[in-house]
Design an enzyme around this catalytic site. Structure first.
Site, PDB file in Angstrom:
ATOM      1  N   ASN A   1      12.967   4.393   5.625  1.00 52.44           N
ATOM      2  CA  ASN A   1      12.030   3.318   5.963  1.00 52.44           C
ATOM      3  C   ASN A   1      10.815   3.923   6.653  1.00 52.44           C
ATOM      4  OD1 ASN A   1      11.107   0.613   6.487  1.00 52.44           O
ATOM      5  ND2 ASN A   1      11.813   0.843   8.601  1.00 52.44           N
TER       6      ASN A   1
ATOM      7  N   MET B   1      10.951  -7.125   4.169  1.00 53.18           N
ATOM      8  CA  MET B   1      11.166  -7.947   5.357  1.00 53.18           C
ATOM      9  C   MET B   1      12.570  -8.551   5.456  1.00 53.18           C
ATOM     10  SD  MET B   1       8.460  -7.350   6.894  1.00 53.18           S
ATOM     11  CE  MET B   1       8.338  -8.481   8.283  1.00 53.18           C
TER      12      MET B   1
ATOM     13  N   HIS C   1       7.981   3.024   9.634  1.00 54.98           N
ATOM     14  CA  HIS C   1       7.775   2.107  10.753  1.00 54.98           C
ATOM     15  C   HIS C   1       6.447   2.447  11.437  1.00 54.98           C
ATOM     16  CE1 HIS C   1       8.940  -0.628  13.927  1.00 54.98           C
ATOM     17  NE2 HIS C   1       8.547   0.280  14.802  1.00 54.98           N
TER      18      HIS C   1
ATOM     19  N   ASP D   1      15.545   0.270  13.217  1.00 52.18           N
ATOM     20  CA  ASP D   1      14.586   1.355  13.486  1.00 52.18           C
ATOM     21  C   ASP D   1      15.177   2.489  14.331  1.00 52.18           C
ATOM     22  OD1 ASP D   1      12.700  -0.206  12.120  1.00 52.18           O
ATOM     23  OD2 ASP D   1      12.116  -1.248  13.945  1.00 52.18           O
TER      24      ASP D   1
ATOM     25  N   ALA E   1      -2.365   6.681   7.704  1.00 49.08           N
ATOM     26  CA  ALA E   1      -1.412   7.772   7.991  1.00 49.08           C
ATOM     27  C   ALA E   1      -0.071   7.493   7.307  1.00 49.08           C
ATOM     28  CB  ALA E   1      -1.219   7.914   9.494  1.00 49.08           C
TER      29      ALA E   1
ATOM     30  N   ILE F   1      16.682  -7.786   6.265  1.00 50.09           N
ATOM     31  CA  ILE F   1      17.571  -6.803   6.901  1.00 50.09           C
ATOM     32  C   ILE F   1      18.757  -6.560   5.971  1.00 50.09           C
ATOM     33  CG2 ILE F   1      18.985  -6.311   8.938  1.00 50.09           C
ATOM     34  CD1 ILE F   1      16.448  -6.880  10.197  1.00 50.09           C
ATOM     35  N   LEU F   2      18.978  -5.298   5.640  1.00 53.50           N
ATOM     36  CA  LEU F   2      20.116  -4.964   4.767  1.00 53.50           C
ATOM     37  C   LEU F   2      21.419  -5.029   5.571  1.00 53.50           C
ATOM     38  CD1 LEU F   2      18.483  -1.912   2.943  1.00 53.50           C
ATOM     39  CD2 LEU F   2      18.940  -4.163   1.930  1.00 53.50           C
TER      40      LEU F   2
ATOM     41  N   THR G   1       0.843  -1.216   0.000  1.00 55.89           N
ATOM     42  CA  THR G   1       0.000   0.000   0.000  1.00 55.89           C
ATOM     43  C   THR G   1       0.875   1.262   0.000  1.00 55.89           C
ATOM     44  OG1 THR G   1      -0.212   0.130   2.411  1.00 55.89           O
ATOM     45  CG2 THR G   1      -1.891  -1.142   1.250  1.00 55.89           C
ATOM     46  N   ASN G   2       2.006   1.194   0.680  1.00 58.98           N
ATOM     47  CA  ASN G   2       2.905   2.363   0.647  1.00 58.98           C
ATOM     48  C   ASN G   2       3.494   2.554  -0.737  1.00 58.98           C
ATOM     49  OD1 ASN G   2       3.030   3.647   3.376  1.00 58.98           O
ATOM     50  ND2 ASN G   2       3.408   1.512   3.952  1.00 58.98           N
TER      51      ASN G   2
HETATM   52  C1  GRF Z   1       3.708  -1.074   7.028  1.00 60.23           C
HETATM   53  O1  GRF Z   1       2.908  -1.193   8.146  1.00 60.23           O
HETATM   54  C2  GRF Z   1       5.052  -0.492   7.379  1.00 60.23           C
HETATM   55  O2  GRF Z   1       4.996   0.395   8.442  1.00 60.23           O
HETATM   56  C3  GRF Z   1       5.852  -1.704   7.763  1.00 60.23           C
HETATM   57  O3  GRF Z   1       5.412  -2.708   6.872  1.00 60.23           O
HETATM   58  C4  GRF Z   1       4.080  -2.433   6.446  1.00 60.23           C
HETATM   59  C5  GRF Z   1       4.061  -2.437   4.941  1.00 60.23           C
HETATM   60  O4  GRF Z   1       2.773  -2.281   4.426  1.00 60.23           O
HETATM   61  N1  GRF Z   1       7.264  -1.434   7.692  1.00 60.23           N
HETATM   62  P1  GRF Z   1       2.515  -2.155   2.866  1.00 60.23           P
HETATM   63  O5  GRF Z   1       3.145  -3.392   2.223  1.00 60.23           O
HETATM   64  O6  GRF Z   1       3.162  -0.903   2.382  1.00 60.23           O
HETATM   65  O7  GRF Z   1       1.039  -2.152   2.697  1.00 60.23           O
END
Ligand code: GRF
Length: 194
Positions: free
Chosen positions: A112, A95, A114, A150, A178, A97-98, A21-22
């Site tokens: 990133n 998912m 979070h 983080d 958000a 870790i770099l 979604t991001n």
């Molecule tokens: C989000 O909640 C973000 O904060 C976390 O992973 C999730 C990714 O969501 N790091 P999406 O794949 O962007 O929907």
């Protein structure tokens, strides 16, 4: 800080592992006149996920990187970053870790998002922890990526209210809205034109 030259937009890569979604919100924003970046490539360690389907449908270049061997995977990613002249990497639900080595090569160029108000609740299960602690607010944070989880410099935060009957799932949904709103704004914020 990443500089772009004149009216040219900075090339950006988004790294995902799932839903995306991001990624969607970053892509939509990148089409605006006010956006200082172009989404050039999506990197994923999973092929059959919503984010990749979305990218393909919208003709965004995608590369699937198999993580059987981390060193090889990162080398492959690095090659893509150089080949496509990527100046900023946005992790969006990636998912993996770099490695320190990779991060060093892109110092202040990897960001990133979070799902908590950092420095509170680093790591996983952020919503469960916020509700358990009876917090009145949680939220999301866009930050630079450094070698510690983080913990990089904060770029932008958005507070989100926690209501009495919230479950982690309900809160996650509210916070995700958000996240989707602030992530592209945060990218624009770290880029400036010369
Ligand atoms: C989000 O909640 C973000 O904060 C976390 O992973 C999730 C990714 O969501 N790091 P999406 O794949 O962007 O929907």
């Amino acid at each position: 800080m990443v500089k772009s030259i004149g009216k040219n937009k900075v090339f950006c890569a988004v790294f995902i592992s799932g839903r995306g979604t991001n990624l969607k919100s970053i892509f939509k924003y990148s089409k605006k006149k006010s956006s200082k970046f172009d989404l050039k490539i999506v990197i994923s360690n999973n092929s059959n996920v919503e984010g990749i389907k979305f990218a393909k449908k919208n003709k965004i270049r995608t590369k699937i990187v198999t993580y059987k061997n981390k060193k090889k995977a990162e080398k492959q990613i690095l090659n893509y970053m150089h080949y496509y002249n990527i100046k900023i990497i946005c992790l969006a639900g990636f998912m993996k870790i770099l490695s320190k080595n990779f991060i060093k090569k892109f110092k202040y160029k990897i960001i990133n998002i979070h799902p908590s108000l950092l420095p509170k609740y680093k790591g996983l299960n952020t919503h469960e922890r916020a509700i358990k602690n009876n917090d009145k607010f949680s939220g999301c944070t866009v930050h630079y990526v450094n070698e510690r989880l983080d913990s990089g410099k904060i770029i932008l935060k958005q507070k989100v209210k926690i209501y009495k009957n919230d479950t982690p799932k309900i809160l996650a949904k509210r916070i995700l809205r958000a996240e989707n709103r602030i992530y592209p704004i945060a990218i624009n914020k770290v880029l400036f034109r010369i």
